[in-house]
Motif scaffolding. Structure first.
Motif, PDB file in Angstrom:
ATOM      1  N   ILE A  92       0.845  -1.197   0.000  1.00 14.61           N
ATOM      2  CA  ILE A  92       0.000   0.000   0.000  1.00 14.61           C
ATOM      3  C   ILE A  92       0.880   1.246   0.000  1.00 14.61           C
ATOM      4  N   ARG A  93       0.674   2.096  -1.007  1.00 17.97           N
ATOM      5  CA  ARG A  93       1.456   3.328  -1.151  1.00 17.97           C
ATOM      6  C   ARG A  93       0.725   4.552  -0.611  1.00 17.97           C
ATOM      7  N   ASN A  94      -0.613   4.496  -0.588  1.00 20.63           N
ATOM      8  CA  ASN A  94      -1.390   5.641  -0.124  1.00 20.63           C
ATOM      9  C   ASN A  94      -2.745   5.167   0.378  1.00 20.63           C
ATOM     10  N   VAL A  95      -3.212   5.814   1.439  1.00 28.59           N
ATOM     11  CA  VAL A  95      -4.542   5.553   1.997  1.00 28.59           C
ATOM     12  C   VAL A  95      -5.304   6.867   1.948  1.00 28.59           C
ATOM     13  N   SER A  96      -6.504   6.847   1.370  1.00 30.27           N
ATOM     14  CA  SER A  96      -7.296   8.077   1.306  1.00 30.27           C
ATOM     15  C   SER A  96      -8.774   7.771   1.527  1.00 30.27           C
ATOM     16  N   ILE A  97      -9.515   8.835   1.808  1.00 32.45           N
ATOM     17  CA  ILE A  97     -10.959   8.737   2.014  1.00 32.45           C
ATOM     18  C   ILE A  97     -11.652   9.451   0.856  1.00 32.45           C
ATOM     19  N   GLU A  98     -12.653   8.812   0.285  1.00 33.97           N
ATOM     20  CA  GLU A  98     -13.466   9.417  -0.764  1.00 33.97           C
ATOM     21  C   GLU A  98     -14.888   9.565  -0.237  1.00 33.97           C
ATOM     22  N   GLY A  99     -15.593  10.515  -0.793  1.00 33.14           N
ATOM     23  CA  GLY A  99     -16.981  10.728  -0.395  1.00 33.14           C
ATOM     24  C   GLY A  99     -17.852   9.547  -0.776  1.00 33.14           C
ATOM     25  N   GLY A 100     -18.963   9.467  -0.127  1.00 27.84           N
ATOM     26  CA  GLY A 100     -19.893   8.396  -0.437  1.00 27.84           C
ATOM     27  C   GLY A 100     -21.255   8.725   0.137  1.00 27.84           C
ATOM     28  N   PHE A 101     -22.253   8.017  -0.285  1.00 23.97           N
ATOM     29  CA  PHE A 101     -23.606   8.205   0.211  1.00 23.97           C
ATOM     30  C   PHE A 101     -23.766   7.373   1.474  1.00 23.97           C
ATOM     31  N   ILE A 102     -24.008   8.000   2.589  1.00 26.56           N
ATOM     32  CA  ILE A 102     -24.148   7.411   3.924  1.00 26.56           C
ATOM     33  C   ILE A 102     -22.802   7.015   4.514  1.00 26.56           C
ATOM     34  N   THR A 103     -22.019   6.195   3.801  1.00 29.68           N
ATOM     35  CA  THR A 103     -20.703   5.790   4.313  1.00 29.68           C
ATOM     36  C   THR A 103     -19.611   6.335   3.401  1.00 29.68           C
ATOM     37  N   LYS A 104     -18.456   6.576   3.964  1.00 31.27           N
ATOM     38  CA  LYS A 104     -17.297   7.022   3.188  1.00 31.27           C
ATOM     39  C   LYS A 104     -16.595   5.806   2.589  1.00 31.27           C
ATOM     40  N   ILE A 105     -15.748   6.077   1.611  1.00 31.02           N
ATOM     41  CA  ILE A 105     -15.011   5.029   0.908  1.00 31.02           C
ATOM     42  C   ILE A 105     -13.534   5.155   1.256  1.00 31.02           C
ATOM     43  N   VAL A 106     -12.925   4.035   1.642  1.00 39.98           N
ATOM     44  CA  VAL A 106     -11.483   3.979   1.883  1.00 39.98           C
ATOM     45  C   VAL A 106     -10.843   3.469   0.600  1.00 39.98           C
ATOM     46  N   ARG A 107      -9.845   4.208   0.146  1.00 41.17           N
ATOM     47  CA  ARG A 107      -9.113   3.825  -1.074  1.00 41.17           C
ATOM     48  C   ARG A 107      -7.683   3.493  -0.692  1.00 41.17           C
ATOM     49  N   LEU A 108      -7.256   2.294  -1.065  1.00 38.10           N
ATOM     50  CA  LEU A 108      -5.894   1.827  -0.811  1.00 38.10           C
ATOM     51  C   LEU A 108      -5.187   1.728  -2.154  1.00 38.10           C
ATOM     52  N   ASP A 109      -4.208   2.604  -2.391  1.00 43.32           N
ATOM     53  CA  ASP A 109      -3.493   2.625  -3.661  1.00 43.32           C
ATOM     54  C   ASP A 109      -2.221   1.786  -3.579  1.00 43.32           C
ATOM     55  N   THR A 110      -1.994   1.004  -4.606  1.00 40.92           N
ATOM     56  CA  THR A 110      -0.769   0.217  -4.751  1.00 40.92           C
ATOM     57  C   THR A 110      -0.178   0.545  -6.124  1.00 40.92           C
ATOM     58  N   ASP A 111       0.997   0.028  -6.408  1.00 46.05           N
ATOM     59  CA  ASP A 111       1.583   0.225  -7.732  1.00 46.05           C
ATOM     60  C   ASP A 111       0.761  -0.463  -8.818  1.00 46.05           C
ATOM     61  N   ALA A 112       0.013  -1.492  -8.453  1.00 45.41           N
ATOM     62  CA  ALA A 112      -0.774  -2.262  -9.419  1.00 45.41           C
ATOM     63  C   ALA A 112      -2.197  -1.725  -9.608  1.00 45.41           C
ATOM     64  N   GLY A 113      -2.649  -0.819  -8.743  1.00 46.48           N
ATOM     65  CA  GLY A 113      -4.006  -0.290  -8.836  1.00 46.48           C
ATOM     66  C   GLY A 113      -4.545   0.051  -7.465  1.00 46.48           C
ATOM     67  N   SER A 114      -5.856   0.199  -7.383  1.00 41.20           N
ATOM     68  CA  SER A 114      -6.501   0.598  -6.129  1.00 41.20           C
ATOM     69  C   SER A 114      -7.516  -0.433  -5.669  1.00 41.20           C
ATOM     70  N   VAL A 115      -7.669  -0.509  -4.360  1.00 37.57           N
ATOM     71  CA  VAL A 115      -8.711  -1.319  -3.737  1.00 37.57           C
ATOM     72  C   VAL A 115      -9.589  -0.342  -2.966  1.00 37.57           C
ATOM     73  N   LYS A 116     -10.907  -0.450  -3.157  1.00 34.21           N
ATOM     74  CA  LYS A 116     -11.832   0.440  -2.467  1.00 34.21           C
ATOM     75  C   LYS A 116     -12.820  -0.376  -1.647  1.00 34.21           C
ATOM     76  N   PHE A 117     -13.100   0.119  -0.436  1.00 34.32           N
ATOM     77  CA  PHE A 117     -14.169  -0.467   0.370  1.00 34.32           C
ATOM     78  C   PHE A 117     -14.875   0.644   1.130  1.00 34.32           C
ATOM     79  N   ARG A 118     -16.122   0.394   1.470  1.00 38.35           N
ATOM     80  CA  ARG A 118     -16.920   1.385   2.196  1.00 38.35           C
ATOM     81  C   ARG A 118     -17.458   0.743   3.459  1.00 38.35           C
ATOM     82  N   CYS A 119     -17.533   1.565   4.511  1.00 34.43           N
ATOM     83  CA  CYS A 119     -18.042   1.065   5.780  1.00 34.43           C
ATOM     84  C   CYS A 119     -18.335   2.239   6.704  1.00 34.43           C
TER      85      CYS A 119
END
Length: 142
Positions: A92-119
């Motif tokens: 994981i190279r970067n951790v960020s928060i994105e907006g979302g409806f009701i819950t926010k989205i956590v974005r985990l960036d890697t050199d290969a791409g991103s993984v997103k989850f909401r909670c």
């Protein structure tokens, strides 16, 4: 020896290759006399195209070395695709928060791409992941 679990939480995670298990859902629609599953399939395909995947319900487990995302039983029945993701913290190279409806989205960036989850409590989870990454980086190798 089992690895220490730091956080376990119900989440939805975005899966790029998730698809409707057409035959299984078609059987359910037929048994429930709910109509044609093709309409649902069309909606899901439009959603997938717009958002880059489908949100899959499941569980996040954060350990000292890994983020694991696993689909729940219901999603395993009605969807096909990558329903389990294991992401080593070291990638994981970067951790960020994105907006979302009701819950926010956590974005985990890697050199290969991103993984997103909401909670619920996304900021707390993102902060904990960042802390784990920083502690790994700042710990000297023996």
């Amino acid at each position: 020896m089992a690895e220490l679990i730091l956080k376990s939480k119900l989440v939805n995670f975005l899966v790029a290759d998730a698809e409707l298990n057409h035959s299984y859902v078609d059987d359910i629609y037929y048994a429930a006399e709910a109509g044609d599953v093709d309409a649902l399939s069309d909606v899901l395909e439009a959603f997938k195209e717009a958002y880059g995947g489908l949100w899959v319900g499941g569980k996040l487990v954060l350990s000292q070395t890994m983020v694991r995302l696993n689909a729940n039983v219901m999603n395993r029945l009605v969807q096909d695709g990558t329903l389990d993701i294991e992401l080593p913290l070291a990638l994981i190279r970067n951790v960020s928060i994105e907006g979302g409806f009701i819950t926010k989205i956590v974005r985990l960036d890697t050199d290969a791409g991103s993984v997103k989850f909401r909670c619920f409590g996304a900021k707390e989870v993102a902060s904990l992941i960042e802390q784990m990454i920083l502690s790994r980086v700042s710990t000297p190798a023996l």
